[in-house]
Design an enzyme around this catalytic site. Structure first.
Site, short mmCIF file in Angstrom:
data_model
loop_
_atom_site.label_atom_id
_atom_site.label_comp_id
_atom_site.label_asym_id
_atom_site.label_seq_id
_atom_site.Cartn_x
_atom_site.Cartn_y
_atom_site.Cartn_z
N GLY A 80 2.30 -5.58 -11.41
CA GLY A 80 1.57 -6.54 -10.58
C GLY A 80 0.21 -6.87 -11.16
O GLY A 80 -0.78 -6.99 -10.42
N ALA A 81 0.14 -7.08 -12.48
CA ALA A 81 -1.16 -7.16 -13.16
C ALA A 81 -1.63 -8.59 -13.40
O ALA A 81 -2.62 -8.78 -14.10
CB ALA A 81 -1.09 -6.42 -14.48
N THR A 110 -2.75 -10.60 -11.05
CA THR A 110 -3.75 -10.99 -10.06
C THR A 110 -4.31 -9.75 -9.37
O THR A 110 -3.76 -8.65 -9.48
CB THR A 110 -3.12 -11.93 -9.00
OG1 THR A 110 -4.13 -12.44 -8.13
CG2 THR A 110 -2.09 -11.20 -8.16
N TYR A 114 5.11 -1.16 6.43
CA TYR A 114 4.11 -1.02 5.37
C TYR A 114 3.60 0.42 5.32
O TYR A 114 3.51 1.02 4.23
CB TYR A 114 2.95 -1.98 5.61
CG TYR A 114 1.86 -1.91 4.55
CD1 TYR A 114 2.11 -2.36 3.25
CD2 TYR A 114 0.59 -1.40 4.84
CE1 TYR A 114 1.13 -2.30 2.27
CE2 TYR A 114 -0.39 -1.34 3.86
CZ TYR A 114 -0.11 -1.80 2.58
OH TYR A 114 -1.10 -1.73 1.62
N SER A 145 -2.48 3.39 0.15
CA SER A 145 -3.34 2.61 1.04
C SER A 145 -3.74 3.47 2.22
O SER A 145 -3.03 4.41 2.59
CB SER A 145 -2.57 1.37 1.52
OG SER A 145 -3.20 0.78 2.64
#
Length: 315
Positions: free
Chosen positions: A22-23, A25, A172, A146
């Site tokens: 996921g690099a 952004t 999530y 997270s």
């Protein structure tokens, strides 16, 4: 080192190879950019190759792009095979990509989208690439979790794919709790090898595209409050970068922002929820993840005594 850890503290990364998912952004972009600037050869593992190439063009140093769609185990296997054929080593695997608060959807393999992308895709990728890391002294698997791992979070073994009901924050939270449990169990299994370690990090509240799927009732207040309670993606990437590069980091540690409530600030060691340290749940999740993905790791189950909750020692 200075009390406030920044990118200036990143040691020289020349000779090291890093893969960041996921690099193109947000946090992944800032993580990859900082590593490349310090001399690492960086692979941007992204779903959209064109966007990945555009991101690579904005970075200095040795940066390449690899197609990777974490919502497809076929894509994960294809990417891993391509990487094994082109790389002779991997020093850093940074499991950064993720989705948040998405409407109820499934991956191509039928997994609930958040659990399938955030946990199972990275679980499979790690298992398929670990053979490139085990011979490399100082190699690290860094998985981004997270603070959401504390919110409505549990591993719903009786309904992992949320087929009976669905909660965006609950799904999530499950995926982010799984990220931590995966890190801790992986570290326990790696400990006997003495080369690779597993570390976790979280970015606090960072201004990225991740919250784009949040319900409108939540998204609007966040827009108003954003300047007060969030930090830039560059700041949010610092815990990941510290977990990846700080020579003092140990396996099984967890880094997050050092400010109040871990919302923002320079990175420091933090602890995760008591639930995340439950070894029986970690091992059960590992077995289920192997069964769902069909990926077996080239390391066996450790019989080591678990480290107490909140410990900063290796597991």
């Amino acid at each position: 080192m200075s009390e406030k850890w920044t990118t200036a503290n990143i040691p020289d990364q020349r000779g090291r190879v890093a893969l960041v998912t996921g690099a193109n952004t947000g946090l992944g972009y800032e993580t990859a950019k900082a590593l490349a600037e310090r001399g690492a050869s960086v692979v941007l593992a992204v779903r959209n190759v064109e966007k990945g190439k555009q991101a690579a063009a904005r970075m200095a140093g040795d940066v390449t792009v690899q197609a990777l769609d974490l919502t497809s185990l076929d894509s994960v296997r294809t990417a891993a095979a391509a990487l094994r054929s082109r790389l002779d080593r991997l020093d850093l695997l940074i499991n950064n990509a993720g989705v948040m608060y998405t409407p109820k959807q499934t991956t191509r393999d039928g997994f609930e989208l958040q659990f399938g992308t955030n946990h199972l895709g990275h679980f499979a990728l790690t298992g398929l690439l670990l053979e490139l890391m085990l011979p490399v002294p100082g190699s690290r698997v860094v998985t981004v979790s997270s603070t959401g791992h504390r919110i409505q979070a549990a591993i719903h073994f009786d309904d992992l794919q949320w087929e009976r009901s669905y909660s965006r924050p609950g799904a999530y939270g499950q995926s982010k709790l799984a990220n931590l449990m995966f890190t801790y169990e992986l570290q326990r299994r790696l400990a006997t090898h003495g080369t690779t370690i597993a570390v976790a990090a979280h970015p606090g509240m960072s201004s990225t595209e991740l919250a784009r799927n949040s319900p409108a009732a939540l998204r609007l207040p966040l827009t108003w409050l954003s300047p007060l309670v969030t930090q830039t993606a560059a700041m949010g990437a610092l815990p990941t970068l510290r977990a990846a590069t700080d020579p003092a980091a140990l396996g099984g540690q967890y880094y997050g922002p050092g400010g109040r409530f871990e919302i923002k600030g320079n990175p420091r060691l933090v602890t995760s929820s008591p639930q995340s340290y439950e070894v029986a749940l970690q091992r059960r999740l590992w077995t289920v993840s192997e069964d769902l993905t069909g990926v077996r790791f080239p390391i066996g189950e450790s019989k080591q005594t678990p480290v107490p909750s909140g410990s900063t020692a290796t597991m």
